[in-house]
Scaffold this motif. Structure first.
Motif, short mmCIF file in Angstrom:
data_model
loop_
_atom_site.label_atom_id
_atom_site.label_comp_id
_atom_site.label_asym_id
_atom_site.label_seq_id
_atom_site.Cartn_x
_atom_site.Cartn_y
_atom_site.Cartn_z
N UNK A 23 24.30 42.69 22.65
CA UNK A 23 25.35 42.58 23.68
C UNK A 23 25.99 41.20 23.55
N UNK A 24 26.89 40.87 24.48
CA UNK A 24 27.49 39.53 24.42
C UNK A 24 26.47 38.43 24.77
N UNK A 25 25.29 38.86 25.25
CA UNK A 25 24.25 37.88 25.60
C UNK A 25 23.18 37.71 24.51
N UNK A 26 23.46 38.23 23.32
CA UNK A 26 22.47 38.09 22.23
C UNK A 26 23.13 37.45 21.00
N UNK A 27 23.12 36.13 20.93
CA UNK A 27 23.69 35.51 19.74
C UNK A 27 22.94 35.95 18.47
N UNK A 28 23.70 36.16 17.41
CA UNK A 28 23.14 36.65 16.15
C UNK A 28 23.33 35.56 15.08
N UNK A 29 22.24 34.90 14.75
CA UNK A 29 22.26 33.84 13.73
C UNK A 29 22.08 34.51 12.37
N UNK A 30 23.05 34.36 11.49
CA UNK A 30 23.03 35.09 10.23
C UNK A 30 22.99 34.14 9.03
N UNK A 31 21.96 34.33 8.21
CA UNK A 31 21.72 33.46 7.05
C UNK A 31 22.40 34.05 5.81
N UNK A 32 23.21 33.25 5.15
CA UNK A 32 23.86 33.67 3.89
C UNK A 32 23.30 32.83 2.74
N UNK A 33 22.78 33.51 1.71
CA UNK A 33 22.17 32.76 0.60
C UNK A 33 22.95 32.88 -0.70
N UNK A 34 23.97 33.77 -0.71
CA UNK A 34 24.69 34.00 -1.97
C UNK A 34 24.25 35.28 -2.66
N UNK A 35 23.28 36.01 -2.07
CA UNK A 35 22.85 37.29 -2.63
C UNK A 35 23.38 38.41 -1.74
N UNK A 36 24.30 39.21 -2.25
CA UNK A 36 24.91 40.32 -1.50
C UNK A 36 25.44 39.87 -0.14
N UNK A 37 26.10 38.73 -0.12
CA UNK A 37 26.62 38.18 1.14
C UNK A 37 27.66 39.08 1.80
N UNK A 38 28.42 39.83 0.98
CA UNK A 38 29.43 40.71 1.58
C UNK A 38 28.78 41.76 2.47
N UNK A 70 21.52 48.20 12.04
CA UNK A 70 22.13 49.47 12.41
C UNK A 70 21.11 50.60 12.52
N UNK A 71 19.85 50.36 12.11
CA UNK A 71 18.83 51.40 12.19
C UNK A 71 18.02 51.33 13.47
N UNK A 72 18.52 50.65 14.47
CA UNK A 72 17.80 50.60 15.75
C UNK A 72 18.10 49.38 16.60
N UNK A 73 17.83 48.18 16.07
CA UNK A 73 17.99 46.98 16.90
C UNK A 73 19.41 46.80 17.47
N UNK A 74 20.40 47.43 16.86
CA UNK A 74 21.78 47.31 17.34
C UNK A 74 21.89 47.73 18.81
N UNK A 75 20.98 48.59 19.26
CA UNK A 75 20.98 49.03 20.65
C UNK A 75 20.77 47.86 21.61
#
Ligand code: F6R
Length: 358
Positions: free
Chosen positions: A263-278, A255-260
């Motif tokens: 788009x629907x053409x940029x898949x976002x792979x998100x890693x969850x480790x159990x630390x502050x996952x929410x 949210x500090x920049x890269x969010x710009x």
């Protein structure tokens, strides 16, 4: 040779149950037992600096987290920025050079600077008798076996686990007796690691996910805590062997920049480790709101698995090793994406296995 595999990279990805069993062999029982560093070996150390480049730098970031999370002053620094950033070093500083080959010029130069400044030095390496191993006071072998593919895979995993164990030993000495929190959980997870990876490799949907998102404009990787270096590593591997644009971010930075760019053409792979996952999930949802497909790398019953567009499953484990499992899914993703694009996977253009110039 490559045996039944089309590429050394795939062979080396599949060797990880074995290489990780070797990395921990004899090193865990009731506690962390490193023959190279008996109890008391790190007494008097009050600051730890890891120096490394590329994938090894990501492993160094990963290892440094176990120290800071336990209350020890530690940071990972890019070896090629070490001189320019000139961080304070004295005889209570431990400098750990993380270098698979032990021959990377940038890392050797940082190690030599540390020696000149009077630091205690350790090399974490895959090569017995390498220059970095010879020049440091001590060394810890990651025992990954030879890695032929230019893109580092199994050596990253072995570095991450070896550095997590080393961090545990440093914490015990530096904090005079107080070891890592939930040590039993970590040790049990380290013991399960080879089996967990075996299962992950057999059941991975990475090939299908690579196909589904093959026509994207750019590939983003997010993570927090130990998931952050894994996001950086996922992106590095992806760009190295697919030649597609990929970037890794700390989840909260989106949210500090890269969010710009999202788009629907940029898949976002998100890693969850159990630390502050929410929090990480809320960050991924910021991308989803802008139309980006979110691919969650997390256990099957994790809340992110339900809300994401796709899911790469990892076995449930200790948060300090979950990132390592997620990274194996991302290795497979990069491999399959590169294969679809018909890239020369084992020898990407412009890259060499060992970078011996500064
Ligand atoms: C990427 C890769 C490089 C190396 C880096 C450091 O896949 O392999 O980024 O990690 O050049 O190499 P070592 O660990 O030999 O110092």
């Amino acid at each position: 040779g490559k045996g039944e595999y089309d590429h050394f990279m795939l062979k080396e990805i599949y060797e990880q149950p074995t290489s990780l069993a070797q990395a921990v062999e004899g090193r865990i029982d009731d506690g962390i037992d490193l023959e190279e560093f008996p109890p008391g070996a790190f007494e008097g150390i009050d600051r730890v600096q890891f120096v490394a480049c590329g994938t090894s730098y990501h492993a160094a970031m990963y290892g440094a987290l176990s120290l800071t999370q336990a209350g020890v002053d530690a940071r990972a620094l890019l070896a090629n920025e070490y001189g320019a950033s000139s961080p304070p070093v004295d005889d209570r500083t431990l400098v750990v050079a993380v270098t698979q080959s032990g021959e990377t010029a940038d890392t050797l130069s940082a190690l030599r600077r540390a020696v000149r400044k009077g630091a205690r030095t350790v090399t974490v390496t895959n090569v017995v008798g390498s220059t970095a191993a010879r020049e440091a006071d001590d060394s810890l072998l990651i025992r990954a076996g030879p890695e032929i593919g230019v893109a580092a895979t199994k050596t990253f995993s072995s570095q991450a686990v070896a550095l997590t164990l080393l961090a545990g030993r440093i914490v015990e000495d530096a904090l005079a007796g107080d070891g890592l929190s939930d040590l039993d959980s970590l040790l049990a997870a380290a013991d399960r690691l080879p089996g967990d990876i075996e299962r992950l490799l057999t059941e991975s949907d990475a090939a299908e996910i690579a196909r589904r998102y093959r026509d994207s404009r750019s590939y983003f990787f997010l993570g927090r805590g130990q998931g952050y270096p894994v996001a950086l590593e996922g992106a590095l591997k992806f760009k190295e062997i697919t030649y597609e644009h990929a970037e890794g971010f700390a989840s909260g930075e989106l949210k500090h920049g890269p969010l710009a760019l999202v788009t629907e053409e940029t898949p976002v792979f998100t890693v969850f480790t159990g630390i502050e996952d929410d929090r990480t999930l809320a960050n991924a949802e910021e991308a989803a709101t802008r139309g980006a497909p979110v691919i969650a790398i997390c256990p099957a019953d994790h809340p992110a698995a339900d809300v994401a567009d796709a899911h790469l499953e990892i076995p449930e484990t200790d948060p300090r090793l979950a990132g390592l499992l997620a990274n194996v899914q991302l290795q497979l993703l990069s491999y399959h994406a590169a294969e679809l694009l018909d890239r020369p996977i084992d020898k990407p253009r412009n890259l060499a296995k060992s970078v011996t110039v500064e």
